[in-house]
Enzyme design. Structure first.
Site, PDB file in Angstrom:
ATOM      1  N   ASN A   1       7.282   4.337 -11.086  1.00 45.69           N
ATOM      2  CA  ASN A   1       5.940   3.749 -11.179  1.00 45.69           C
ATOM      3  C   ASN A   1       4.946   4.590 -10.404  1.00 45.69           C
ATOM      4  OD1 ASN A   1       4.435   2.153  -8.829  1.00 45.69           O
ATOM      5  ND2 ASN A   1       6.639   2.110  -8.359  1.00 45.69           N
TER       6      ASN A   1
ATOM      7  N   PHE B   1      -1.446   0.514  -6.268  1.00 41.51           N
ATOM      8  CA  PHE B   1      -1.978  -0.691  -5.597  1.00 41.51           C
ATOM      9  C   PHE B   1      -2.948  -1.456  -6.492  1.00 41.51           C
ATOM     10  CE2 PHE B   1      -1.476   0.647  -0.826  1.00 41.51           C
ATOM     11  CZ  PHE B   1      -0.104   0.538  -0.945  1.00 41.51           C
TER      12      PHE B   1
ATOM     13  N   ASN C   1       2.374  -8.382   1.625  1.00 41.96           N
ATOM     14  CA  ASN C   1       2.407  -6.933   1.789  1.00 41.96           C
ATOM     15  C   ASN C   1       0.977  -6.422   1.699  1.00 41.96           C
ATOM     16  OD1 ASN C   1       2.547  -4.073   0.753  1.00 41.96           O
ATOM     17  ND2 ASN C   1       4.753  -4.447   0.927  1.00 41.96           N
TER      18      ASN C   1
ATOM     19  N   ASN D   1       2.290  -1.711   4.628  1.00 47.98           N
ATOM     20  CA  ASN D   1       2.792  -0.747   3.660  1.00 47.98           C
ATOM     21  C   ASN D   1       2.061   0.577   3.832  1.00 47.98           C
ATOM     22  OD1 ASN D   1       3.744   0.678   1.484  1.00 47.98           O
ATOM     23  ND2 ASN D   1       3.195  -0.842  -0.052  1.00 47.98           N
TER      24      ASN D   1
ATOM     25  N   SER E   1       3.806   3.756   0.151  1.00 47.08           N
ATOM     26  CA  SER E   1       3.656   3.947  -1.284  1.00 47.08           C
ATOM     27  C   SER E   1       3.273   5.395  -1.553  1.00 47.08           C
ATOM     28  CB  SER E   1       2.576   3.023  -1.849  1.00 47.08           C
ATOM     29  OG  SER E   1       2.274   3.394  -3.181  1.00 47.08           O
TER      30      SER E   1
ATOM     31  N   ASN F   1       1.810   6.397  -4.234  1.00 55.85           N
ATOM     32  CA  ASN F   1       0.865   6.399  -5.352  1.00 55.85           C
ATOM     33  C   ASN F   1      -0.591   6.233  -4.947  1.00 55.85           C
ATOM     34  OD1 ASN F   1       3.040   6.638  -7.222  1.00 55.85           O
ATOM     35  ND2 ASN F   1       3.453   4.467  -6.920  1.00 55.85           N
ATOM     36  N   THR F   2      -0.860   6.172  -3.638  1.00 56.98           N
ATOM     37  CA  THR F   2      -2.226   6.226  -3.124  1.00 56.98           C
ATOM     38  C   THR F   2      -2.344   7.515  -2.327  1.00 56.98           C
ATOM     39  OG1 THR F   2      -2.495   3.817  -2.993  1.00 56.98           O
ATOM     40  CG2 THR F   2      -3.932   5.152  -1.612  1.00 56.98           C
TER      41      THR F   2
ATOM     42  N   LYS G   1       6.927  -1.081   6.558  1.00 54.35           N
ATOM     43  CA  LYS G   1       7.712  -0.573   5.425  1.00 54.35           C
ATOM     44  C   LYS G   1       7.568   0.936   5.344  1.00 54.35           C
ATOM     45  CE  LYS G   1       8.781  -1.467   0.558  1.00 54.35           C
ATOM     46  NZ  LYS G   1       8.525  -2.379  -0.581  1.00 54.35           N
TER      47      LYS G   1
ATOM     48  N   ALA H   1      13.863   0.734   2.075  1.00 53.10           N
ATOM     49  CA  ALA H   1      12.737   1.642   2.065  1.00 53.10           C
ATOM     50  C   ALA H   1      11.988   1.463   0.748  1.00 53.10           C
ATOM     51  CB  ALA H   1      13.241   3.085   2.182  1.00 53.10           C
ATOM     52  N   ASN H   2      10.861   2.142   0.675  1.00 55.02           N
ATOM     53  CA  ASN H   2      10.035   2.131  -0.542  1.00 55.02           C
ATOM     54  C   ASN H   2      10.652   3.062  -1.593  1.00 55.02           C
ATOM     55  OD1 ASN H   2       7.691   1.791  -2.241  1.00 55.02           O
ATOM     56  ND2 ASN H   2       6.457   1.473  -0.410  1.00 55.02           N
ATOM     57  N   THR H   3       9.910   3.352  -2.645  1.00 54.85           N
ATOM     58  CA  THR H   3      10.393   4.240  -3.689  1.00 54.85           C
ATOM     59  C   THR H   3      10.438   5.690  -3.195  1.00 54.85           C
ATOM     60  OG1 THR H   3       8.143   4.495  -4.545  1.00 54.85           O
ATOM     61  CG2 THR H   3       9.502   2.755  -5.507  1.00 54.85           C
TER      62      THR H   3
ATOM     63  N   GLY I   1      15.425   1.676  -8.234  1.00 53.54           N
ATOM     64  CA  GLY I   1      16.582   1.297  -9.028  1.00 53.54           C
ATOM     65  C   GLY I   1      17.858   1.945  -8.534  1.00 53.54           C
TER      66      GLY I   1
ATOM     67  N   TYR J   1      14.170  -5.700  -6.935  1.00 51.89           N
ATOM     68  CA  TYR J   1      13.114  -5.798  -7.937  1.00 51.89           C
ATOM     69  C   TYR J   1      13.564  -5.090  -9.215  1.00 51.89           C
ATOM     70  CZ  TYR J   1       8.474  -4.936 -10.129  1.00 51.89           C
ATOM     71  OH  TYR J   1       7.422  -4.851 -11.000  1.00 51.89           O
ATOM     72  N   SER J   2      13.761  -3.773  -9.154  1.00 53.73           N
ATOM     73  CA  SER J   2      14.028  -3.001 -10.368  1.00 53.73           C
ATOM     74  C   SER J   2      15.250  -3.496 -11.117  1.00 53.73           C
ATOM     75  CB  SER J   2      14.188  -1.514 -10.026  1.00 53.73           C
ATOM     76  OG  SER J   2      12.991  -0.995  -9.486  1.00 53.73           O
TER      77      SER J   2
END
Length: 364
Positions: A110, A114, A139, A170, A173, A175-176, A214, A242-244, A266, A316-317
């Site tokens: 992903n 956010f 979060n 958080n 991530s 992605n930011t 996190k 941990a995160n992705t 995953g 989640y995944s």
């Protein structure tokens, strides 16, 4: 009922675009009947961060970003729900497509960014369901265009303290742009100092709300040394590991999709995230509990994460591939393990394998 729901919904959802399928799943959960969940085995009860969890299995942030269905998720058997990531202002996130299934790897990539409806909307929803109880963490993150990202976290702590069971800060991530820089020692120390100060300022009116940090699984061990040292010195209540990951294992089979930009989660994340749990556990030295996340798709995987050092776990995944019945399956496996080994609680095995795991070769 859950088995029937999975049997009908999983094939349908897998035919849809991943983000459309997720949206449909949230809408379905909002219609979930208000039936009480089956009581959890008392041996699965966990006390952590000053909170009492009926079981250790939670749903990770990112699933219910806008707090639309926390009570349905609790009724489905989760021991706790983490909503968000929430930012002060509404945020559209990155352009679509931004969510990808790696079917043969049972993984997800992903780059959502956010996307959420903002603090005001989420606060209103949490206030409307406050009477129902249950552990619902929030979060929190910074807006992409913020001039002062640390101030964003402080504002969210002050806003949600009366309603959050706990906070997750958080900073991990991918992605930011630039967000992971907040994991660097000086920046992280300043962030946690200001966050904890904000929590203390509102304590009299809002009560004592635990603050968790996190982190990413892509930290070097030297960086992890700094992060854990700062977390301990600033007296955070726990860490989520941990995160992705931005890494891509050469064993991935979805060779085209694996190159999509974003964080991988995953099954392929399991070994790396579990190693990071163990490394964090030995560095924390019991100063605070850990929540283990990453690749949990069975009772055995949850047990491995606990033996690596996690007091609680999140998933989640795996729900994309295994369905909601996975929650009860994991809890049944954990309870069976306790019965078979004549133990009274999971606390007896938290971190039991951490020294062994940290001595293994680094996972590829």
């Amino acid at each position: 009922m859950i088995r029937a729901f999975d049997a009908v919904s999983l094939p349908l959802l897998r035919w849809l675009d991943p983000e459309d399928a997720h949206r449909l799943a949230i809408q379905g959960l909002k219609l979930w009947p208000p039936v009480k969940p089956r009581p959890d085995d008392s041996k699965l009860a966990v006390r952590a961060f000053g909170l009492n969890f009926s079981n250790p299995v939670g749903i990770a942030a990112g699933f219910d970003k806008n707090a639309e269905a926390p009570d349905a998720l609790l009724r489905l058997g989760f021991g706790f729900v983490e909503v968000g990531t929430v930012t002060p202002k509404p945020q559209a996130g990155n352009p679509r497509p931004r969510l990808f299934r790696l079917e043969r790897d049972e993984a997800v990539i992903n780059r959502m960014g956010f996307n959420n409806e903002g603090a005001e909307v989420v606060l209103r929803r949490l206030a409307a369901r406050a009477q129902y109880g249950g552990i619902v963490g929030v979060n929190v993150g910074a807006n992409k265009d913020s001039d002062d990202r640390v101030a964003d976290y402080v504002k969210l702590i002050e806003t949600f303290a009366p309603l959050a069971s706990y906070f997750t800060v958080n900073v991990s991530s991918p992605n930011t742009p630039g967000l992971r820089n907040l994991q660097q020692a000086a920046a992280l120390d300043d962030l946690l100092a200001r966050v904890i100060d904000a929590r203390e300022r509102v304590r009299a009116a809002a009560g004592d709300t635990p603050v968790l940090l996190k982190i990413a699984p892509d930290l070097s061990l030297g960086e992890l040394d700094d992060v854990v040292h700062i977390a301990r010195s600033r007296r955070v209540d726990g860490m989520i590991v941990a995160n992705t990951t931005l890494s891509r294992s050469p064993t991935l089979r979805e060779r085209t999709k694996m190159n999509e930009q974003g964080g991988l989660s995953g099954r392929p994340l399991f070994r790396l995230s579990t190693r990071m749990v163990a490394e964090t556990f030995v560095r924390a030295e019991g100063a605070f509990p850990l929540i283990g996340v990453g690749g949990i798709d069975s009772g055995g995987a949850a047990l491995t994460k606990i033996r690596a050092g996690a007091t609680l776990v999140q998933l989640y995944s795996a729900l994309v591939y295994k369905g909601l019945g996975l929650v009860e399956s994991i809890k049944a496996d954990l309870a069976s393990t306790l019965l078979r080994t004549d133990r009274d609680s999971l606390a007896e095995i938290v971190g039991a394998d951490a020294p062994m795991i940290t001595a293994e070769e680094w996972p590829v």
